[in-house]
Design an enzyme around this catalytic site. Structure first.
Site, short mmCIF file in Angstrom:
data_model
loop_
_atom_site.label_atom_id
_atom_site.label_comp_id
_atom_site.label_asym_id
_atom_site.label_seq_id
_atom_site.Cartn_x
_atom_site.Cartn_y
_atom_site.Cartn_z
N HIS A 184 0.86 -1.19 0.00
CA HIS A 184 0.00 0.00 0.00
C HIS A 184 0.90 1.25 0.00
CE1 HIS A 184 -2.55 3.13 1.84
NE2 HIS A 184 -3.57 2.46 1.30
N PRO A 185 0.44 2.38 -0.52
CA PRO A 185 1.30 3.57 -0.63
C PRO A 185 1.94 4.07 0.66
CG PRO A 185 -0.59 3.84 -2.05
CD PRO A 185 -0.82 2.57 -1.28
N VAL A 186 1.37 3.79 1.83
CA VAL A 186 2.01 4.27 3.05
C VAL A 186 3.06 3.30 3.57
CG1 VAL A 186 0.03 5.65 3.77
CG2 VAL A 186 0.27 3.30 4.62
N LYS A 187 3.20 2.12 2.95
CA LYS A 187 4.16 1.13 3.43
C LYS A 187 5.58 1.47 2.93
CE LYS A 187 1.12 -1.52 5.53
NZ LYS A 187 -0.18 -1.11 5.04
N HIS A 188 6.54 0.60 3.22
CA HIS A 188 7.94 0.90 2.92
C HIS A 188 8.19 1.07 1.43
CE1 HIS A 188 8.14 -0.80 6.96
NE2 HIS A 188 9.22 -0.07 7.10
#
Length: 390
Positions: A184-188
């Site tokens: 997901h975009p907020v992950k690493h």
């Protein structure tokens, strides 16, 4: 209070550069937008990075967890132990298979699932454990694996927060029976949406591949009949959980920058910790010596007994400063749907208490030093304006 920022700073955000864009464009100009070579290339790259034999990509992390529950043989009435302090998907994947999530409380220091509580929750119906590497800090994998081996349980590690983390020198993703990472975009790293399961077990790998594509196979060795080279069989009810080549190309490009992203996060963590560790009104994250966190989230725990405000007031005061704080997570068993299933407040008292006191601060690689300093100033200013006089 004086206004620290004029623009909003989110708690998390992707970092996409020209290399990422160019790799996606290559796929867009190719013959394959899905079910092409980019997916297997991404799978191989992730497996090589974490040190697993296999990796199977999915359309998102939740789908990957669902696939892992299927591969583990979870079915109607099977109990699966997991943590309440997590995103709903860690438990929902059990429900998808007709299983029963069983919530084991957390360790008050690490906020990860407590192995001693896991042991107390095991029954004759227990089939698996889904530990979650909360905020990027690995769970006590040694103890959990010992418990699982003793009770013949499958360990499906939810490492959505922990790509790039290590446990006793080994990369997360190479230790448990199956490990899930999210993109997901907020992950690493991101593939827009996306998830993956890593494993050393070929039987699990084969089930995952078939499950993500309607339960269909063309493998001649698995076919019940064979009418010719066009022939395929749907052998069980699977789902359309395939990752596209567009997603995979972005994910593979991002993976090349993962170590850099993790190091940037660690640099910011050091600044946060140095700034907050002496404040009596907050507790900085605990760092387990057995594991190296990849720092997906930075969570401060506020001691409201030392403040003239509750968590909600502190949260809103930080938002007014344009600091995009968040809370991770509302304990799953307190969500309305789970309450309807019969789960009650009080079954995980440590998680319930921690939830009332935690706030997630912004943390992502593209943050500037000014962004970090703005967060620090805002937190200190809010605490100063709300602290109790001794």
């Amino acid at each position: 209070m004086s206004n620290i920022r004029d623009t909003y700073l989110p708690y998390g955000k992707q970092w996409i550069d020209d290399d990422d864009i160019n790799e996606v464009v290559k796929v867009l100009k190719s013959n394959y937008l899905t079910t092409g070579p980019a997916v297997s290339e991404f799978e191989e790259a992730v497996a090589n990075y974490v040190g697993s034999k296999y990796a199977v990509a999915f359309s998102n992390g939740t789908a990957a967890l669902h696939g892992a529950c299927f591969a583990a043989g979870i079915s109607n009435g099977d109990e699966v132990i997991t943590t309440p302090l997590t995103f709903a998907a860690s438990a929902n994947c059990v429900l998808y298979q007709g299983g029963v999530p069983v919530f084991a409380d957390i360790d008050p220091h690490t906020y990860n699932i407590d192995p001693e509580v896991i042991e107390r929750k095991i029954t004759s119906k227990t089939k698996a454990i889904i530990p979650v590497d909360f905020t990027g800090q690995p769970v006590n994998l040694e103890k959990i694996k010992e418990i699982a081996d003793k009770n013949n349980l499958v360990v499906i590690e939810d490492a959505a927060h922990a790509l790039g983390a290590t446990y006793k020198g080994e990369k997360v993703g190479s230790i448990s029976d199956m490990t899930m990472f999210s993109f997901h975009p907020v992950k690493h790293i991101t593939s827009g949406e996306g998830g993956i399961i890593t494993t050393d077990n070929k039987e699990y790998r084969d089930k995952l591949v078939q499950f993500r594509s309607h339960g269909i196979t063309r493998d001649a060795d698995k076919l019940v009949e064979n009418h010719g080279p066009w022939y395929y069989e749907m052998q069980f009810l699977g789902y359309n959980y395939r990752m596209t080549d567009i997603q995979a190309a972005l994910g593979k490009s991002q993976l090349m920058k993962l170590d850099k992203f993790v190091e940037l996060r660690k640099t910011m963590i050091e600044k946060y910790n140095d700034s907050f560790k002496e404040l009596p009104q907050v507790k900085i994250p605990y760092q387990d010596a057995n594991g190296s966190s990849s720092w997906h989230l930075y969570i401060l725990r506020f001691d409201t007994s030392k403040l003239k405000a509750d968590r909600k007031e502190i949260f809103e005061a930080l938002q007014k400063q344009n600091i995009g704080v968040n809370v991770h997570y509302l304990p799953v068993h307190l969500l309305p749907y789970y309450k309807e299933l019969g789960y009650e407040k009080g079954i995980a008292p440590v998680a319930e208490e921690v939830y009332t006191e935690i706030i997630t601060l912004p943390l992502f690689p593209a943050m500037t030093d000014k962004d970090v300093q703005d967060v620090i100033k805002a937190v200190k200013q809010v605490i100063e304006s709300h602290k109790k006089l001794v």
